[in-house]
Design a protein around this motif. Structure first.
Motif, mmCIF file in Angstrom:
data_model
loop_
_atom_site.group_PDB
_atom_site.id
_atom_site.type_symbol
_atom_site.label_atom_id
_atom_site.label_comp_id
_atom_site.label_asym_id
_atom_site.label_seq_id
_atom_site.Cartn_x
_atom_site.Cartn_y
_atom_site.Cartn_z
ATOM 1 N N ARG A 7 -16.613 -1.932 -4.416
ATOM 2 C CA ARG A 7 -15.974 -3.012 -5.178
ATOM 3 C C ARG A 7 -14.632 -2.579 -5.775
ATOM 4 O O ARG A 7 -14.174 -1.453 -5.581
ATOM 5 C CB ARG A 7 -16.915 -3.554 -6.255
ATOM 6 N N PHE A 8 -14.021 -3.515 -6.524
ATOM 7 C CA PHE A 8 -12.681 -3.293 -7.077
ATOM 8 C C PHE A 8 -12.751 -3.254 -8.601
ATOM 9 O O PHE A 8 -13.708 -3.729 -9.208
ATOM 10 C CB PHE A 8 -11.733 -4.403 -6.628
ATOM 11 N N ARG A 9 -11.689 -2.706 -9.197
ATOM 12 C CA ARG A 9 -11.672 -2.558 -10.647
ATOM 13 C C ARG A 9 -10.525 -3.302 -11.308
ATOM 14 O O ARG A 9 -10.563 -3.552 -12.506
ATOM 15 C CB ARG A 9 -11.597 -1.061 -11.011
ATOM 16 N N ARG A 10 -9.475 -3.633 -10.546
ATOM 17 C CA ARG A 10 -8.333 -4.333 -11.125
ATOM 18 C C ARG A 10 -7.891 -5.450 -10.191
ATOM 19 O O ARG A 10 -7.991 -5.324 -8.973
ATOM 20 C CB ARG A 10 -7.165 -3.368 -11.365
ATOM 21 N N MET A 11 -7.370 -6.525 -10.768
ATOM 22 C CA MET A 11 -6.900 -7.644 -9.957
ATOM 23 C C MET A 11 -5.713 -7.237 -9.085
ATOM 24 O O MET A 11 -5.565 -7.703 -7.960
ATOM 25 C CB MET A 11 -6.516 -8.829 -10.851
ATOM 26 N N ARG A 12 -4.887 -6.366 -9.628
ATOM 27 C CA ARG A 12 -3.712 -5.939 -8.866
ATOM 28 C C ARG A 12 -4.114 -5.191 -7.599
ATOM 29 O O ARG A 12 -3.565 -5.438 -6.521
ATOM 30 C CB ARG A 12 -2.826 -5.055 -9.743
ATOM 31 N N SER A 13 -5.083 -4.277 -7.721
ATOM 32 C CA SER A 13 -5.530 -3.533 -6.542
ATOM 33 C C SER A 13 -6.268 -4.439 -5.566
ATOM 34 O O SER A 13 -6.167 -4.274 -4.343
ATOM 35 C CB SER A 13 -6.413 -2.354 -6.960
ATOM 36 N N LEU A 14 -7.004 -5.415 -6.077
ATOM 37 C CA LEU A 14 -7.682 -6.373 -5.209
ATOM 38 C C LEU A 14 -6.677 -7.207 -4.426
ATOM 39 O O LEU A 14 -6.826 -7.403 -3.215
ATOM 40 C CB LEU A 14 -8.588 -7.283 -6.050
ATOM 41 N N GLN A 15 -5.650 -7.694 -5.108
ATOM 42 C CA GLN A 15 -4.637 -8.488 -4.421
ATOM 43 C C GLN A 15 -3.913 -7.671 -3.359
ATOM 44 O O GLN A 15 -3.687 -8.143 -2.227
ATOM 45 C CB GLN A 15 -3.623 -9.019 -5.443
ATOM 46 N N LYS A 16 -3.568 -6.443 -3.689
ATOM 47 C CA LYS A 16 -2.869 -5.589 -2.722
ATOM 48 C C LYS A 16 -3.725 -5.325 -1.503
ATOM 49 O O LYS A 16 -3.276 -5.494 -0.364
ATOM 50 C CB LYS A 16 -2.454 -4.272 -3.381
ATOM 51 N N PHE A 17 -4.982 -4.915 -1.726
ATOM 52 C CA PHE A 17 -5.808 -4.564 -0.587
ATOM 53 C C PHE A 17 -6.147 -5.788 0.257
ATOM 54 O O PHE A 17 -6.188 -5.706 1.490
ATOM 55 C CB PHE A 17 -7.098 -3.883 -1.024
ATOM 56 N N ALA A 18 -6.397 -6.932 -0.375
ATOM 57 C CA ALA A 18 -6.712 -8.144 0.387
ATOM 58 C C ALA A 18 -5.559 -8.521 1.304
ATOM 59 O O ALA A 18 -5.772 -8.908 2.466
ATOM 60 C CB ALA A 18 -7.045 -9.287 -0.572
ATOM 61 N N SER A 19 -4.325 -8.416 0.817
ATOM 62 C CA SER A 19 -3.158 -8.765 1.638
ATOM 63 C C SER A 19 -2.966 -7.772 2.781
ATOM 64 O O SER A 19 -2.711 -8.160 3.922
ATOM 65 C CB SER A 19 -1.908 -8.813 0.758
ATOM 66 N N VAL A 20 -3.088 -6.470 2.467
ATOM 67 C CA VAL A 20 -2.910 -5.449 3.500
ATOM 68 C C VAL A 20 -4.010 -5.554 4.553
ATOM 69 O O VAL A 20 -3.743 -5.540 5.758
ATOM 70 C CB VAL A 20 -2.893 -4.046 2.866
ATOM 71 N N HIS A 21 -5.249 -5.696 4.108
ATOM 72 C CA HIS A 21 -6.375 -5.775 5.038
ATOM 73 C C HIS A 21 -6.252 -6.988 5.952
ATOM 74 O O HIS A 21 -6.530 -6.907 7.161
ATOM 75 C CB HIS A 21 -7.687 -5.831 4.259
ATOM 76 N N ALA A 22 -5.816 -8.124 5.411
ATOM 77 C CA ALA A 22 -5.699 -9.337 6.219
ATOM 78 C C ALA A 22 -4.692 -9.155 7.348
ATOM 79 O O ALA A 22 -4.957 -9.532 8.501
ATOM 80 C CB ALA A 22 -5.292 -10.511 5.324
ATOM 81 N N ASN A 23 -3.543 -8.570 7.050
ATOM 82 C CA ASN A 23 -2.515 -8.416 8.072
ATOM 83 C C ASN A 23 -2.900 -7.380 9.132
ATOM 84 O O ASN A 23 -2.646 -7.579 10.324
ATOM 85 C CB ASN A 23 -1.180 -8.042 7.415
ATOM 86 N N VAL A 24 -3.500 -6.278 8.706
ATOM 87 C CA VAL A 24 -3.938 -5.274 9.677
ATOM 88 C C VAL A 24 -5.068 -5.825 10.537
ATOM 89 O O VAL A 24 -5.113 -5.608 11.755
ATOM 90 C CB VAL A 24 -4.366 -3.982 8.959
ATOM 91 N N HIS A 25 -5.996 -6.568 9.926
ATOM 92 C CA HIS A 25 -7.080 -7.185 10.693
ATOM 93 C C HIS A 25 -6.524 -8.172 11.712
ATOM 94 O O HIS A 25 -6.990 -8.234 12.861
ATOM 95 C CB HIS A 25 -8.054 -7.878 9.749
ATOM 96 N N ASN A 26 -5.530 -8.966 11.310
ATOM 97 C CA ASN A 26 -4.908 -9.907 12.256
ATOM 98 C C ASN A 26 -4.318 -9.172 13.455
ATOM 99 O O ASN A 26 -4.436 -9.624 14.598
ATOM 100 C CB ASN A 26 -3.798 -10.693 11.556
ATOM 101 N N HIS A 27 -3.668 -8.056 13.169
ATOM 102 C CA HIS A 27 -2.980 -7.330 14.239
ATOM 103 C C HIS A 27 -3.961 -6.817 15.286
ATOM 104 O O HIS A 27 -3.646 -6.825 16.487
ATOM 105 C CB HIS A 27 -2.193 -6.160 13.649
#
Length: 240
Positions: free
Chosen positions: A191-211
């Motif tokens: 799980r996550f501990r901060r909203m900032r880290s959650l937002q960052k990882f969700a955006s990065v994961h989505a784009n890498v998964h798309n690729h």
């Protein structure tokens, strides 16, 4: 043209002793696969690469958004003129230090994640901000499928897109199924501990998964191998 304008921008890898190839491999392994920081450390050690798990954390935080941004810009420039597509919008619960927050996600008809947005509320203001952000970056679609949440209707009415909204009991399965890869990563990360880290990882994961989303179940083995090789080659080019 002046000498200053002809100069190449400094390499983002210049302050690191490891090669760009190793950094690209570390970021891809951690973001793409459901591995913990220590899993990546152990797998690399078996291949003769000795790094600490904190180095894995540092590299994905430093270079993950850069790699994901390159992938996103390439896809947006290619798809922005395409209007005959459908969007699926949905929100999912994510636990953050015992508190439930909402991860809003927009997915196209091919299952690729367009946008991820984290909020503490699930009201009209949050839905409006999320939809505006998605429309600004990706243009306007032909239709937008949502669930029965009234916040979507209120936001679409304010934007003047109510005629594009579609609501159906099974119509939003595309985005519901797209939550699964993120859920697997969430469990691996404990799980996550901060909203900032959650937002960052969700955006990065989505784009890498798309690729690397190659629709393996829809094509034969040879086509899949060709697409996989092309995706890996493009990854190395984008992250060069």
């Amino acid at each position: 043209m002046s000498r200053k304008s002809r100069a190449k921008p400094p390499s983002p890898f210049r302050c690191f002793n490891s090669s760009p190839e190793v950094i690209r491999l570390v970021v891809m392994m951690y973001v793409r696969f459901p591995l913990s920081l220590r899993n990546v450390e152990d797998l690399l050690f078996e291949r003769g690469i000795d790094i600490c798990h904190e180095t894995v954390r540092l590299w994905w935080n430093r270079f993950g958004p850069m790699f994901a941004g390159d992938i996103r810009r390439l896809r947006v420039s290619r798809m922005r003129g395409f209007r005959h597509w459908r969007w699926h919008l949905d929100e999912m619960y994510v636990k953050l230090n015992g508190e439930m927050v909402y991860l809003w996600r927009a997915v196209d008809q091919e299952g690729e994640v367009l946008e991820s947005f984290v909020t503490r509320t699930r009201d009209k203001a949050a839905a409006l901000t999320f939809i505006k952000k998605t429309l600004k970056r990706h243009g306007s679609p032909e239709a937008i499928t949502t669930d029965g949440l009234r916040s979507y209707r209120a936001a679409m009415d304010e934007l003047g897109n109510a005629d594009k909204q579609e609501i159906g009991r099974w119509a939003n399965n595309r985005v519901e199924n797209s939550h699964l890869p993120f859920r697997r990563r969430e469990r691996a990360m404990l799980r996550f501990r901060r909203m900032r880290s959650l937002q960052k990882f969700a955006s990065v994961h989505a784009n890498v998964h798309n690729h690397f989303n190659l629709e393996r179940h829809l094509v034969d083995r040879q086509t899949y191998k060709e697409r996989r090789a092309a995706a890996l080659a493009k990854w190395r080019e984008l992250a060069a």
